[in-house]
Design a protein around this motif. Sequence first.
Motif, PDB file in Angstrom:
ATOM      1  N   GLN A   1       0.830  -1.200   0.000  1.00  0.00           N
ATOM      2  CA  GLN A   1       0.000   0.000   0.000  1.00  0.00           C
ATOM      3  C   GLN A   1       0.873   1.261   0.000  1.00  0.00           C
ATOM      4  OE1 GLN A   1      -0.632  -2.711   1.653  1.00  0.00           O
ATOM      5  NE2 GLN A   1      -2.753  -3.260   1.205  1.00  0.00           N
ATOM      6  N   GLY A   2       1.953   1.228   0.785  1.00  0.00           N
ATOM      7  CA  GLY A   2       2.851   2.379   0.807  1.00  0.00           C
ATOM      8  C   GLY A   2       3.516   2.611  -0.538  1.00  0.00           C
ATOM      9  N   MET A   3       3.914   1.520  -1.191  1.00  0.00           N
ATOM     10  CA  MET A   3       4.558   1.642  -2.495  1.00  0.00           C
ATOM     11  C   MET A   3       3.595   2.190  -3.537  1.00  0.00           C
ATOM     12  SD  MET A   3       6.710  -1.950  -2.523  1.00  0.00           S
ATOM     13  CE  MET A   3       7.382  -1.699  -4.158  1.00  0.00           C
ATOM     14  N   VAL A   4       2.355   1.727  -3.523  1.00  0.00           N
ATOM     15  CA  VAL A   4       1.368   2.183  -4.506  1.00  0.00           C
ATOM     16  C   VAL A   4       1.038   3.661  -4.308  1.00  0.00           C
ATOM     17  CG1 VAL A   4      -1.047   1.947  -5.219  1.00  0.00           C
ATOM     18  CG2 VAL A   4       0.368  -0.088  -4.927  1.00  0.00           C
ATOM     19  N   PHE A   5       0.852   4.070  -3.050  1.00  0.00           N
ATOM     20  CA  PHE A   5       0.584   5.477  -2.780  1.00  0.00           C
ATOM     21  C   PHE A   5       1.777   6.334  -3.221  1.00  0.00           C
ATOM     22  CE2 PHE A   5       0.782   9.235  -0.060  1.00  0.00           C
ATOM     23  CZ  PHE A   5      -0.499   9.757  -0.232  1.00  0.00           C
ATOM     24  N   GLY A   6       2.986   5.882  -2.928  1.00  0.00           N
ATOM     25  CA  GLY A   6       4.178   6.618  -3.322  1.00  0.00           C
ATOM     26  C   GLY A   6       4.311   6.727  -4.830  1.00  0.00           C
ATOM     27  N   LEU A   7       3.955   5.659  -5.542  1.00  0.00           N
ATOM     28  CA  LEU A   7       4.011   5.691  -6.996  1.00  0.00           C
ATOM     29  C   LEU A   7       3.049   6.744  -7.542  1.00  0.00           C
ATOM     30  CD1 LEU A   7       5.107   4.437  -9.606  1.00  0.00           C
ATOM     31  CD2 LEU A   7       3.235   2.791  -9.518  1.00  0.00           C
ATOM     32  N   GLY A   8       1.862   6.833  -6.941  1.00  0.00           N
ATOM     33  CA  GLY A   8       0.909   7.857  -7.362  1.00  0.00           C
ATOM     34  C   GLY A   8       1.466   9.246  -7.139  1.00  0.00           C
ATOM     35  N   CYS A   9       2.074   9.468  -5.969  1.00  0.00           N
ATOM     36  CA  CYS A   9       2.672  10.777  -5.679  1.00  0.00           C
ATOM     37  C   CYS A   9       3.749  11.131  -6.706  1.00  0.00           C
ATOM     38  CB  CYS A   9       3.284  10.774  -4.277  1.00  0.00           C
ATOM     39  SG  CYS A   9       2.095  10.789  -2.926  1.00  0.00           S
ATOM     40  N   ALA A  10       4.611  10.162  -7.010  1.00  0.00           N
ATOM     41  CA  ALA A  10       5.707  10.427  -7.943  1.00  0.00           C
ATOM     42  C   ALA A  10       5.188  10.732  -9.339  1.00  0.00           C
ATOM     43  CB  ALA A  10       6.658   9.228  -7.975  1.00  0.00           C
ATOM     44  N   LEU A  11       4.213   9.957  -9.817  1.00  0.00           N
ATOM     45  CA  LEU A  11       3.701  10.170 -11.169  1.00  0.00           C
ATOM     46  C   LEU A  11       2.903  11.459 -11.277  1.00  0.00           C
ATOM     47  CD1 LEU A  11       2.660   6.545 -12.224  1.00  0.00           C
ATOM     48  CD2 LEU A  11       4.676   7.861 -12.901  1.00  0.00           C
ATOM     49  N   GLY A  12       2.458  11.998 -10.140  1.00  0.00           N
ATOM     50  CA  GLY A  12       1.809  13.300 -10.171  1.00  0.00           C
ATOM     51  C   GLY A  12       2.743  14.392 -10.675  1.00  0.00           C
ATOM     52  N   CYS A  13       4.049  14.141 -10.590  1.00  0.00           N
ATOM     53  CA  CYS A  13       5.031  15.112 -11.086  1.00  0.00           C
ATOM     54  C   CYS A  13       4.969  15.282 -12.596  1.00  0.00           C
ATOM     55  CB  CYS A  13       6.444  14.686 -10.681  1.00  0.00           C
ATOM     56  SG  CYS A  13       6.749  14.743  -8.895  1.00  0.00           S
ATOM     57  N   LEU A  14       4.373  14.327 -13.304  1.00  0.00           N
ATOM     58  CA  LEU A  14       4.265  14.458 -14.762  1.00  0.00           C
ATOM     59  C   LEU A  14       3.415  15.659 -15.144  1.00  0.00           C
ATOM     60  CD1 LEU A  14       3.791  10.715 -15.807  1.00  0.00           C
ATOM     61  CD2 LEU A  14       5.856  12.122 -16.004  1.00  0.00           C
ATOM     62  N   THR A  15       2.395  15.948 -14.333  1.00  0.00           N
ATOM     63  CA  THR A  15       1.569  17.133 -14.590  1.00  0.00           C
ATOM     64  C   THR A  15       2.419  18.389 -14.504  1.00  0.00           C
ATOM     65  OG1 THR A  15      -0.394  16.060 -13.677  1.00  0.00           O
ATOM     66  CG2 THR A  15      -0.428  18.459 -13.809  1.00  0.00           C
ATOM     67  N   HIS A  16       3.254  18.485 -13.486  1.00  0.00           N
ATOM     68  CA  HIS A  16       4.089  19.663 -13.307  1.00  0.00           C
ATOM     69  C   HIS A  16       5.177  19.740 -14.373  1.00  0.00           C
ATOM     70  CE1 HIS A  16       1.872  19.792  -9.652  1.00  0.00           C
ATOM     71  NE2 HIS A  16       2.463  18.723  -9.147  1.00  0.00           N
ATOM     72  N   THR A  17       5.634  18.568 -14.821  1.00  0.00           N
ATOM     73  CA  THR A  17       6.606  18.547 -15.914  1.00  0.00           C
ATOM     74  C   THR A  17       6.013  19.160 -17.173  1.00  0.00           C
ATOM     75  OG1 THR A  17       7.716  16.575 -15.056  1.00  0.00           O
ATOM     76  CG2 THR A  17       7.988  17.042 -17.402  1.00  0.00           C
TER      77      THR A  17
END
Length: 209
Positions: A40-56
């Motif tokens: 669960q921690g890994m999946v939540f973290g993956l979502g947080c990281a991929l959210g950076c694509l919007t800012h990119t």
Amino acid sequence: MLISPEQFLGFLAAALLITASPGPDNLMVLGIGMSRGRRQGMVFGLGCALGCLTHTLLATLGVSALIAASPLAFSVLKLCGGLYLVWLGVCALRSRGGARVDGVAVPDESLARLFAKGLFANSVNPKVVLFFLSFLPQFVVAEQGHVSWQTAQLGLIFTAQGCVLFGLLGYFSGAVGKWINVNPRAGLWLDRVAGTIFVGLGVRLIVAR
């Protein structure tokens, strides 16, 4: 055209240290991993990281538009970004640390929902937008051309290292969380390192006219 090895290594080192510094995202990843399990921690973290694509995407479009409109405007953006990074660095250097990680009490949720929560939380965070617009251009070399492609590569590198680091935080959440709680000054020194990087990047941009 790919960014130079010097750009890549310098940016990656700064990004790793900044991402590892105690903050809402990584502390939440650790908390969910401790309370719900490493997956669960890994999946939540993956979502947080991929959210950076919007800012990119926003940073790529914004920087490209500035270059097309006026090189002077791009210089002003880098100068303002440098001042913002100095301010972030001073705040980190003044931090007293003391970060703690506690198991986050969250309802029973599916992995898809946890992923969506992390993705949404990071994608709409205005502070992250401002950070990307300030941080990425510091490693763009306008004289090399292909500014939008350079910016996109930097954003993708930041996202990739975020996926790896958050994934590791989620996987080892129990051990890392306990270590931070037992060694509260560890967060203090991570803040010191990140703060020094922020100040150094900002000052370099301000004086390199």
